[in-house]
Motif scaffolding. Structure first.
Motif, PDB file in Angstrom:
ATOM      1  N   VAL A 247     -38.816  -3.976  18.290  1.00 46.66           N
ATOM      2  CA  VAL A 247     -39.072  -4.269  16.881  1.00 46.66           C
ATOM      3  C   VAL A 247     -38.649  -3.082  16.019  1.00 46.66           C
ATOM      4  N   THR A 294     -37.725  -1.553  10.097  1.00 46.88           N
ATOM      5  CA  THR A 294     -37.728  -2.860   9.446  1.00 46.88           C
ATOM      6  C   THR A 294     -39.014  -3.103   8.656  1.00 46.88           C
ATOM      7  N   LYS A 353     -37.893  -9.929  14.798  1.00 46.90           N
ATOM      8  CA  LYS A 353     -38.919  -8.889  14.894  1.00 46.90           C
ATOM      9  C   LYS A 353     -40.343  -9.446  14.937  1.00 46.90           C
TER      10      LYS A 353
END
Length: 422
Positions: A247, A294, A353
Motif C-alpha cells: 500500500v 498515497t 490500495k
C-alpha cells in the motif's frame, strides 16, 4: 457537544522530568516573547490524557502563571509532548524517528501549509500552534487549545456525518497543500519514508502478526458459521505484512503522492462547537507517523477506525467521492499544475490500495475502541509475554468490535481483500 476527554484531572504527573519547572518556562517564555523581565510564579503539571488514549508519547498539560514587564499577571495553559521513557518504547519508536519527524513537520512543513491555505483565503487554524520546538530536551510545547473550546469526540462513539465531512475536508486541505508544496519544492518530502507500515524497520511487525493471530482465534470462537473466515485469515497471515507494505509503495508515477498523516483517527482531531452544540471547526494533531505516499492510507484508516458504524458499514463510496471533490477543489485553488486524476482514475488507485482498510480494521481499530485500559500501554501493545497476550485477548473480545467485524468481514471477502492479492 461531546464531553471533553482531555481535561485536567487525571492526577499529578508522577514521572515528571526534573527540568520541566519554573526555570524552564521562564527561559522559554522570555525567549519566545522577547521579554527578559518575565517571571514565572507557578507551574502546575498534570497528565493531558487518561491511560489508553496515547501510546507513542508522554503528554502533559502545564498551567503556567507569570508576570510580564507591565506587571501583569498572566495564566496560560500549554501542552508538552515528549518521548516515552520506557526502554521498549524508546527503541521501537526511535526506529521510526517519530519525534524528530514530528518536530520537522511543525517547524518546516506546517508553516508552509498554513501559508498556502492563506494564499487562497483560508485562514482557519487547521493545525495546533507551537510555543517552541525544543530539540535539546526533545519536546514540543504547544499552546493548549482546550481554553478555546476545542475538545475530542468520544472515541467509543465515532463520528457522525457532520464531523466526518469536516474531517475529510481538513484531510483534503492537508493533502492538497502537500501536492502543491511538493510541486514548488520537489525534494521536501524525500525523507518521509516511515509510515505505520514500512520497509525501513520491522519494529512493529511482531505486533501486526500477534494482533492478527489474536483476531483469528477470537473469530474461531464465534462458532462454525465463522470458521470460513478463520481459514481465510490463517491463509492470509504469511502475506499480511507484505500486502500492507505494498500500500505504501509508489508503483505508478500517475498515482497521487501526498504527505500522509499516517495516524488520522478520531483522537487526533479536536472539534470546536457553537452555542447550539454544532461543530464549527476542526484541528488535526500528531504527525509522528506521517510519510510521503498515497492518500488512500489516510482515507481508509480514518474512515474505518473513526466513523459511526452505520457510516462505516454502508457509506464508504459516498465519502470517498466527498473527499475527492474537496481534494480536487483545493488543488485547483492552489493552481496545482501536474496531472490530477479523474474520479474514476482515483477510484482505480483506491482499489489498488484498499487492503489498508483491512489493516486498519484488523490491527488499529480493536486497540482504539478498547474499553478496558488496565494493561493499555506500549509494552502490552508490543510485547509477547502473558500480560501482552492477555491485552490482545481483551481487545479482540470487545463485543462492540465483534459487531463491526461481523459486518466488515463479508464485505472485505467479496472484494477479495482476504486473499493473497498477487
Amino acid at each position: 457537544m461531546p464531553e471533553e476527554m482531555s481535561q485536567l484531572g487525571n492526577g499529578e504527573a508522577t514521572d515528571l522530568p526534573k527540568w520541566l519547572d519554573k526555570k524552564y518556562f521562564e527561559q522559554t517564555l522570555r525567549k519566545v516573547k522577547n521579554d527578559s523581565t518575565i517571571e514565572v510564579q507557578s507551574v502546575e503539571v498534570k497528565y493531558a490524557f487518561p491511560k489508553g488514549v496515547n501510546y507513542a508519547s508522554v503528554i502533559y498539560r502545564v498551567r503556567v502563571s507569570f508576570r510580564t514587564k507591565d506587571q501583569l499577571t498572566c495564566s496560560r495553559s500549554y501542552i508538552v509532548k515528549g518521548m516515552p521513557v520506557e526502554a521498549m518504547a524508546k527503541q521501537k519508536l526511535g526506529e521510526y524517528n517519530v519525534h524528530g519527524k514530528e518536530m520537522d513537520i511543525y517547524q518546516v512543513v506546517i508553516p508552509e501549509f498554513k501559508r498556502l491555505m492563506k494564499s487562497i483565503g483560508d485562514r482557519s487554524c487547521q493545525y495546533p500552534s507551537t510555543l517552541c520546538i525544543d530539540r535539546e530536551k526533545e519536546v514540543i510545547v504547544f499552546k493548549d487549545l482546550s481554553p478555546l473550546g476545542y475538545v475530542m469526540v468520544d472515541r467509543l462513539e465515532g463520528l457522525d456525518e457532520v464531523h466526518t465531512k469536516m474531517s475529510l475536508k481538513l484531510m483534503a486541505k492537508m493533502h492538497a497543500s502537500s501536492l502543491k508544496l511538493a510541486e514548488i519544492r520537489p525534494k521536501i518530502f524525500d525523507g518521509y519514508k516511515t509510515g505505520m507500515m514500512t520497509r525501513e524497520t520491522d519494529a512493529f511487525y511482531p505486533m501486526f502478526y500477534s494482533n492478527l493471530d489474536a483476531l483469528t482465534e477470537e473469530i474461531n470462537s464465534w462458532g462454525s458459521d465463522w470458521h470460513y473466515y478463520t481459514t481465510k485469515l490463517r491463509q492470509l497471515r504469511p502475506h499480511f505484512v507484505e500486502q500492507g507494505l505494498k500500500v505504501f509503495d509508489h508503483q505508478c508515477e500517475d498515482d497521487l503522492r501526498v504527505l500522509v498523516h499516517g495516524d488520522l483517527w478520531i483522537n487526533n482531531l479536536l472539534f470546536k462547537y457553537d452555542a447550539s452544540g454544532s461543530p464549527i471547526d476542526v484541528i488535526l494533531l500528531d504527525f509522528q507517523f506521517c510519510c510521503y505516499s498515497t492518500p488512500i492510507i489516510d482515507l481508509c484508516y480514518f474512515f474505518f477506525t473513526s466513523t459511526k458504524d452505520a457510516i462505516r458499514q454502508n457509506h464508504f463510496e459516498e465519502y470517498v467521492q466527498y473527499y475527492y471533490y474537496h481534494l480536487a477543489k483545493y488543488t485547483a485553488k492552489l493552481k496545482y499544475s501536474k496531472k490530477f486524476p479523474t474520479l474514476h482514475q482515483f477510484q482505480q488507485q483506491l482499489l489498488k490500495k484498499m487492503f489498508y482498510a483491512v489493516y486498519s480494521t484488523f490491527i488499529a481499530l480493536p486497540i482504539q475502541i478498547n474499553e478496558d485500559t488496565t494493561d493499555a500501554d506500549f509494552e502490552a501493545l508490543m510485547g509477547n509475554d502473558e500480560r501482552a497476550n492477555h491485552f490482545r485477548r481483551v481487545i479482540m473480545a470487545n463485543v462492540n468490535y465483534h459487531k463491526i467485524m461481523k459486518g466488515l468481514l463479508p464485505s472485505f471477502d467479496r472484494k477479495g481483500l482476504l486473499d493473497k492479492l498477487d
